[in-house]
Design a protein around this motif. Structure first.
Motif, PDB file in Angstrom:
ATOM      1  N   GLU A 279       0.812  -1.197   0.000  1.00  0.00           N
ATOM      2  CA  GLU A 279       0.000   0.000   0.000  1.00  0.00           C
ATOM      3  C   GLU A 279       0.851   1.255   0.000  1.00  0.00           C
ATOM      4  OE1 GLU A 279      -3.325  -0.220  -0.453  1.00  0.00           O
ATOM      5  OE2 GLU A 279      -2.698  -2.319  -0.671  1.00  0.00           O
ATOM      6  N   ILE A 280       2.002   1.114   0.632  1.00  0.00           N
ATOM      7  CA  ILE A 280       2.889   2.282   0.652  1.00  0.00           C
ATOM      8  C   ILE A 280       3.638   2.399  -0.667  1.00  0.00           C
ATOM      9  CG2 ILE A 280       4.952   3.245   1.766  1.00  0.00           C
ATOM     10  CD1 ILE A 280       3.904   2.068   4.377  1.00  0.00           C
ATOM     11  N   ASN A 281       3.967   1.248  -1.213  1.00  0.00           N
ATOM     12  CA  ASN A 281       4.745   1.239  -2.449  1.00  0.00           C
ATOM     13  C   ASN A 281       3.977   1.872  -3.608  1.00  0.00           C
ATOM     14  OD1 ASN A 281       7.145   0.483  -3.919  1.00  0.00           O
ATOM     15  ND2 ASN A 281       5.870  -1.021  -4.963  1.00  0.00           N
ATOM     16  N   ASN A 282       2.673   1.646  -3.656  1.00  0.00           N
ATOM     17  CA  ASN A 282       1.872   2.178  -4.762  1.00  0.00           C
ATOM     18  C   ASN A 282       1.950   3.701  -4.861  1.00  0.00           C
ATOM     19  OD1 ASN A 282       1.141  -0.264  -5.762  1.00  0.00           O
ATOM     20  ND2 ASN A 282      -0.803  -0.374  -4.648  1.00  0.00           N
ATOM     21  N   PRO A 283       1.619   4.434  -3.794  1.00  0.00           N
ATOM     22  CA  PRO A 283       1.740   5.902  -3.916  1.00  0.00           C
ATOM     23  C   PRO A 283       3.187   6.361  -4.080  1.00  0.00           C
ATOM     24  CG  PRO A 283       1.104   5.264  -1.690  1.00  0.00           C
ATOM     25  CD  PRO A 283       1.070   4.031  -2.492  1.00  0.00           C
ATOM     26  N   LEU A 284       4.102   5.552  -3.496  1.00  0.00           N
ATOM     27  CA  LEU A 284       5.507   5.975  -3.607  1.00  0.00           C
ATOM     28  C   LEU A 284       5.950   6.056  -5.070  1.00  0.00           C
ATOM     29  CD1 LEU A 284       7.368   4.172  -0.683  1.00  0.00           C
ATOM     30  CD2 LEU A 284       6.925   6.600  -0.957  1.00  0.00           C
ATOM     31  N   GLY A 314      -0.022  12.772  -1.533  1.00  0.00           N
ATOM     32  CA  GLY A 314       0.474  11.389  -1.569  1.00  0.00           C
ATOM     33  C   GLY A 314       1.072  10.964  -0.231  1.00  0.00           C
ATOM     34  N   LEU A 315       1.850  11.870   0.341  1.00  0.00           N
ATOM     35  CA  LEU A 315       2.460  11.541   1.638  1.00  0.00           C
ATOM     36  C   LEU A 315       1.376  11.419   2.722  1.00  0.00           C
ATOM     37  CD1 LEU A 315       5.583  13.891   1.425  1.00  0.00           C
ATOM     38  CD2 LEU A 315       5.576  11.383   1.381  1.00  0.00           C
ATOM     39  N   GLN A 316       0.388  12.341   2.587  1.00  0.00           N
ATOM     40  CA  GLN A 316      -0.712  12.270   3.566  1.00  0.00           C
ATOM     41  C   GLN A 316      -1.439  10.930   3.453  1.00  0.00           C
ATOM     42  OE1 GLN A 316      -1.215  14.594   5.856  1.00  0.00           O
ATOM     43  NE2 GLN A 316      -2.828  13.343   6.773  1.00  0.00           N
ATOM     44  N   GLN A 317      -1.561  10.437   2.202  1.00  0.00           N
ATOM     45  CA  GLN A 317      -2.222   9.121   2.004  1.00  0.00           C
ATOM     46  C   GLN A 317      -1.425   8.021   2.680  1.00  0.00           C
ATOM     47  OE1 GLN A 317      -2.829   8.057  -2.099  1.00  0.00           O
ATOM     48  NE2 GLN A 317      -3.299   5.921  -1.567  1.00  0.00           N
ATOM     49  N   MET A 321      -2.715   5.762   5.684  1.00  0.00           N
ATOM     50  CA  MET A 321      -2.777   4.303   5.550  1.00  0.00           C
ATOM     51  C   MET A 321      -2.046   3.607   6.685  1.00  0.00           C
ATOM     52  SD  MET A 321      -4.622   2.989   3.313  1.00  0.00           S
ATOM     53  CE  MET A 321      -3.984   1.389   3.613  1.00  0.00           C
ATOM     54  N   THR A 322      -0.853   4.077   6.975  1.00  0.00           N
ATOM     55  CA  THR A 322      -0.092   3.411   8.044  1.00  0.00           C
ATOM     56  C   THR A 322      -0.786   3.593   9.384  1.00  0.00           C
ATOM     57  OG1 THR A 322       1.243   5.410   8.215  1.00  0.00           O
ATOM     58  CG2 THR A 322       2.117   3.618   6.880  1.00  0.00           C
ATOM     59  N   THR A 374      -9.289   8.384   2.055  1.00  0.00           N
ATOM     60  CA  THR A 374      -8.065   7.596   2.040  1.00  0.00           C
ATOM     61  C   THR A 374      -8.334   6.177   1.590  1.00  0.00           C
ATOM     62  OG1 THR A 374      -7.208   8.933   3.831  1.00  0.00           O
ATOM     63  CG2 THR A 374      -6.133   6.834   3.432  1.00  0.00           C
ATOM     64  N   VAL A 375      -9.381   5.617   2.150  1.00  0.00           N
ATOM     65  CA  VAL A 375      -9.697   4.231   1.827  1.00  0.00           C
ATOM     66  C   VAL A 375     -10.039   4.108   0.353  1.00  0.00           C
ATOM     67  CG1 VAL A 375     -11.329   2.380   2.259  1.00  0.00           C
ATOM     68  CG2 VAL A 375     -10.463   3.724   4.158  1.00  0.00           C
TER      69      VAL A 375
END
Lengths: 489, 234
Positions: A279-284, A314-317, A321-322, A374-375
């Motif tokens: 989930e983190i990798n996708n926005p990254l 993106g960072l806020q997402q 998520m985390t 976010t979801v």
């Protein structure tokens, strides 16, 4: 009912019933035999008493001695059967057939006529009819004996009268059954405790086995096994052995289940870790592209501002998520807006270009959007990236965001290989952890379940060519997201 | 008594006065306790020793008894017609002679009774009436009262329906010609019996209060009644 009773009661009860039945049968047979013998005994006894009274009453009749006759009769009557019950009596009658005296004067009145009258239901003959000893039988079985008493010159001095009521001939059931009852009582006194002990001894191991079987599922099999009885009976040994094997198998199964649970827990941890990474990798990936854009167009204030806004969101997402993955955390959530849909498309565009996939989008927003941003951003991004991968080179991907007053829908279709609804369900609920592609779908499925939404694969017949796979996701609209709501696994 | 008299004393019981008199006249007895009626019959052959005191007096009554039930139809001598009557003894004043006199006074003869019989003793009369063998009985009042005092069932199951005038209590007599010394010591012992505890205990057991000196005049009324009933007997 008897079969429902435990053996420790059945056995003594059965013994008691058998003894009682035997006693009853013996009493009945004895009663029949005794009744015939008693009748003969009564006849013989009365005949002897009458003969004795005839001899000893002769001088009293000759002297007309009422008192002496009474004392003689009072003694002699005690020899008659059932006299103590008032069922027999004797009398001396004068030559005219009147009572000289009777053993029961109140029912044999002195001086009253006896012969030729009705006495206790028996019509006695007249004096002239009693020339020889004779009996008179009534319908109820009672009997009267009459014997003339003669002087030495053969003159009739009087008569002896003995009467026995039917009661005397009736079987005395108490007397007849008393030996059998005493025997039965003694037998029961011995057999009931023995039967009780035998029954308890017989059922004790069975009851113990039953208690062990009842404990299966509740107690630890390792604690139940020692409670199995040690028996020598072959049948009980088979039962005990079977229960022991059952407990062993249960013990092994529980151990295997615990091992599987441990493995499952480890797998769950791995999945969560992988999901977080995914989930983190996708926005990254999108953010990296934005940084490249920023580097190339940093001098354009509009482009720079747009990139910085994109980086911030993106960072806020990622942050949201985390944080959302921590169940204890309370996240302030905002509603989705059209800008979020644009962001997702922007983030997915580099991936589409990389795979040479044509990405198109539509929106049909007929109501105010109110769903956790976010979801939904995560869901839309997951589905778009999966669709891009599935479409492959020269493929096409179409995304559509729609909303009405009741629900908010995201529909993503591609031209790649068809993914059936069954295959989707299999991937979305897979717990094996061997399908990295399934993590994103699993997250979507979990979110749909958590927010009472839907997530399924649309049938190819319902898709417009050239699209062959379409995944439909929806959650209720105009409803605030409750971040504390439990997640359903 | 042996100590008081100084001579071995043996008591002999018989069912009938006739038996007692036979023993006395055959010199097998020295003294006897008989009824006043045989005393008057055989006064010429008997010597009056003493008369017991009953309730302090040398007299007693004859009773007519029935079964004691209120519903009994026998309420007097007249009611005995067609009934069974028990007598005590043919030589008894209260147990026969009085009854004969009263029956005669009531206008009843022997044939008017359904049956009459001798029960050989006053106690048996009570038993005969109690058992229903007889409708009524003629009994010595002293014997009946003593039976009740001793709790005998026959007395409690009967009731007195008539009492006679007072007659001389049954006396103790001896045969004329018996040893004067012996009779004198016997008389002295009887008259002094109430003076010591042992004698008083014996008197209590007999329901008597003592013994009185002989008085032949006490029995004149019995003799007169006997003459009236059986003129040739006395």
């Amino acid at each position: 009912m008897l079969r429902r009773l435990p053996y420790r009661i059945q056995i003594p009860l059965g013994l008691a019933l058998a003894v009682a039945l035997s006693a009853f049968l013996v009493s009945v047979v004895t009663a029949h035999l005794t009744a015939a013998r008693v009748h003969a005994d009564i006849m013989s006894t009365v005949e002897r008493v009458v003969a004795m009274l005839g001899e000893q009453g002769r001088p009293l009749l000759a002297q007309d001695d009422t008192w002496q006759a009474y004392t003689l009769l009072r003694s002699a009557a005690t020899l008659l059967p059932a006299h103590h019950l008032g069922a027999s009596r004797a009398a001396l009658l004068d030559a005219h057939g009147r009572y000289l005296a009777g053993s029961e004067p109140k029912i044999q009145p002195t001086g009253e006529q006896a012969l030729g009258t009705l006495s206790h239901g028996r019509l006695l003959p007249t004096p002239s009819d009693v020339t020889q000893p004779r009996t008179v039988t009534a319908q109820d079985g009672s009997l009267s004996w009459l014997q003339p008493v003669r002087s030495d010159d053969d003159e009739v001095l009087g008569f002896v009268l003995a009467e026995v009521d039917a009661l005397a001939f009736a079987p005395n059931w108490w007397t007849l059954s008393r030996p059998a009852l005493i025997g039965m009582a003694l037998s029961l006194a011995v057999l009931v405790p023995i039967g009780w002990r035998l029954g308890r001894r017989m059922t004790q191991p069975i009851a113990q086995i039953a208690r062990c079987i009842a404990a299966i599922g509740g107690d630890d099999p390792r604690a139940v096994r020692p409670r199995l009885p040690r028996v020598s009976d072959p049948e009980l040994q088979r039962i005990t052995g079977a229960v022991d094997r059952l407990l062993l198998e249960l013990q092994a199964r529980q151990a295997a289940a615990q091992r599987a649970l441990a493995v499952e827990r480890l797998a769950a941890v791995g999945r969560i870790t992988a999901a977080v990474a995914h989930e983190i990798n996708n926005p990254l990936a999108g953010l990296i592209t934005v940084t490249q854009t920023l580097r190339l167009h940093s001098e354009d204030p509009t482009q720079r501002g747009r990139c910085i806004d994109l980086l911030e969101r993106g960072l806020q997402q990622i942050r949201t998520m985390t944080t959302a993955l921590l169940p204890q955390a309370r996240v302030e959530e905002r509603c989705l807006n059209e800008q979020d849909f644009d962001d997702v498309l922007t983030l997915a565009t580099p991936q589409a270009e990389q795979h040479q996939v044509e990405l198109s989008s539509t929106r049909e927003l007929n109501a105010r959007l109110c769903a956790p941003a976010t979801v939904l951003r995560q869901v839309m991004l997951n589905l778009l990236l999966n669709a891009i991968k599935a479409a492959g080179p020269n493929g096409r991907v179409s995304a559509c965001l729609s909303a009405d007053t009741s629900k908010l829908c995201f529909f993503c279709c591609n031209t790649g290989q068809h993914l059936s609804n069954q295959a989707l369900a299999s991937r979305a609920t897979s717990t094996a952890g061997d399908d990295p592609q399934g993590f994103g779908l699993w997250i979507c499925h979990e979110i749909a379940v958590r927010f009472n939404g839907q997530f399924y694969s649309v049938s190819p017949d319902e898709l417009s060519p050239p699209f062959v796979t379409g995944l439909f996701f929806s959650i209720p609209n105009q409803r605030r997201h409750d971040p504390q709501a439990p997640v359903t696994d | 008594m042996t100590a008081r008299v100084g001579y071995p004393v043996v008591f002999v019981a018989r069912e009938t006065y006739r038996s007692v008199l036979d023993l006395l006249f055959s010199d097998q007895l020295d003294a006897a306790w008989i009824c006043g009626y045989p005393y008057t019959l055989y006064r010429s052959r008997l010597n009056l020793i003493s008369t017991p005191l009953y309730r302090g007096r040398p007299v007693y009554q004859a009773y007519l008894i029935n079964n004691g039930r209120p519903e009994s139809p026998i309420r007097g001598w007249v009611d005995l017609k067609g009934r069974v009557l028990a007598y005590a003894d043919p030589l008894s004043n209260s147990g026969w002679l009085v009854a004969q006199s009263q029956l005669r006074s009531a206008g009843l003869g022997a044939r008017d009774l359904r049956r009459g019989f001798f029960a050989r003793g006053h106690r048996n009369v009570a038993e005969a009436v109690a058992s229903g063998l007889a409708h009524a009985g003629c009994i010595d009042g002293y014997v009946w009262e003593t039976m009740r005092r001793q709790g005998m069932a026959a007395a409690h199951q009967t009731g007195v329906i008539w009492r006679s005038p007072w007659y001389g209590f049954p006396p103790l007599v001896s045969r004329l010609g018996a040893s004067d010394g012996l009779i004198a010591r016997l008389t002295e012992a009887l008259l002094g019996m109430h003076r010591d505890d042992q004698g008083q205990a014996l008197l209590d057991a007999l329901n008597l209060s003592g013994f009185a000196a002989p008085n032949p005049a006490l029995y004149e009324s019995i003799a007169a009644m006997a003459r009236a009933v059986q003129p040739a007997s006395v």
